[in-house]
Write a protein that holds these residues in place. Structure first.
Motif, PDB file in Angstrom:
ATOM      1  N   PHE A  77      43.599  44.108  42.723  1.00 16.41           N
ATOM      2  CA  PHE A  77      42.173  43.791  42.753  1.00 16.41           C
ATOM      3  C   PHE A  77      41.996  42.398  43.341  1.00 16.41           C
ATOM      4  N   GLU A  79      40.330  38.676  43.090  1.00 13.81           N
ATOM      5  CA  GLU A  79      39.810  37.711  42.130  1.00 13.81           C
ATOM      6  C   GLU A  79      39.394  36.463  42.893  1.00 13.81           C
ATOM      7  N   ASP A 148      44.911  39.788  42.604  1.00 11.17           N
ATOM      8  CA  ASP A 148      45.345  39.441  41.248  1.00 11.17           C
ATOM      9  C   ASP A 148      46.843  39.144  41.178  1.00 11.17           C
ATOM     10  N   TYR A 167      35.334  35.451  39.339  1.00  8.38           N
ATOM     11  CA  TYR A 167      34.929  36.800  39.747  1.00  8.38           C
ATOM     12  C   TYR A 167      36.160  37.697  39.743  1.00  8.38           C
ATOM     13  N   LYS A 168      35.969  38.946  39.303  1.00  4.48           N
ATOM     14  CA  LYS A 168      37.020  39.966  39.396  1.00  4.48           C
ATOM     15  C   LYS A 168      36.403  41.223  39.981  1.00  4.48           C
ATOM     16  N   SER A 169      37.035  41.772  40.987  1.00  3.05           N
ATOM     17  CA  SER A 169      36.578  43.046  41.550  1.00  3.05           C
ATOM     18  C   SER A 169      36.925  44.178  40.602  1.00  3.05           C
ATOM     19  N   SER A 170      36.180  45.265  40.702  1.00  6.76           N
ATOM     20  CA  SER A 170      36.453  46.428  39.856  1.00  6.76           C
ATOM     21  C   SER A 170      37.018  47.593  40.661  1.00  6.76           C
ATOM     22  N   GLU A 171      37.345  47.347  41.948  1.00  7.28           N
ATOM     23  CA  GLU A 171      37.918  48.435  42.745  1.00  7.28           C
ATOM     24  C   GLU A 171      39.223  47.973  43.395  1.00  7.28           C
ATOM     25  N   TRP A 172      40.131  48.938  43.594  1.00  6.32           N
ATOM     26  CA  TRP A 172      41.384  48.623  44.286  1.00  6.32           C
ATOM     27  C   TRP A 172      41.056  48.001  45.642  1.00  6.32           C
TER      28      TRP A 172
END
Length: 200
Positions: A77, A79, A148, A167-172
């Motif tokens: 992901f 970040e 990540d 921020y963290k993405s929620s998709e591969w």
């Protein structure tokens, strides 16, 4: 799976260079494209991706979901970290520490440029970092997008562990890049001089 992976999502107007020997030693147009997507899609100031995470080239022509899955095959992901310019310099020293040997840690970059001198000792090879045409402020705070794996200290990036995550993405990554290409289907990155090697 075959029918899903063969869906065309965009068109590469040029061949996209993801060759192992290239992404691990120098700036490539695919490295620039991937890191621009990382920076733009997250709103970060700067981004970098260890070249070892970019696995294949993509020929000019139609680009499929499968092509992108081959380029970014890992379950990672994005970040965004808040870091100081001095931390970026330490990260870039890690990036070029093995040069001229091929290293997975070698960073493809977006939002800034840097120059390094491989004749200097490891740890003091980065001679300049510029953003928007000006020297980067070592004391200023920047929003850095990495995956990540890198944020956790992978490929020697221990200096990023413990930095504030904003921020963290929620998709591969591969799905994020597929969606970005669907929205921007013409792919035409160039090598722009983001990474310069001082030669004797």
């Amino acid at each position: 799976l075959k029918s899903k992976l063969s869906v065309v999502v965009g068109k590469a107007l040029v061949a996209l260079d993801g060759e192992r020997a290239d992404v691990r030693t120098k700036e490539t147009n695919l490295g620039n494209y991937v890191t621009d997507w990382m920076r733009i899609s997250t709103g970060a100031d700067i981004a970098f991706e260890d070249g070892g995470s970019i696995r294949v080239s993509v020929p000019a022509g139609d680009v499929t979901v499968g092509n992108i899955y081959d380029v970014l095959p890992f379950d990672n992901f994005l970040e965004v970290l808040e870091i100081k310019g001095s931390t970026l310099k330490t990260a870039l020293e890690n990036s070029v520490s093995a040069y001229p040997a091929q290293a997975g840690a070698f960073a493809q970059v977006s939002g800034f440029s840097f120059t390094f001198d491989p004749s200097k000792p490891v740890g003091s090879r980065v001679v300049s970092i510029t953003k928007d045409g000006k020297p980067m402020d070592m004391d200023a705070t920047y929003k850095l997008c990495v995956q990540d794996y890198t944020a956790l200290g992978g490929d020697g990036y221990a200096m990023l562990k413990g930095e504030k995550i904003v921020y963290k993405s929620s998709e591969w990554n591969r799905d994020g890049l597929v969606n970005y290409i669907k929205a921007n289907p013409e792919i035409n990155p160039t090598v722009e001089g983001r990474i310069t090697v001082v030669t004797p």
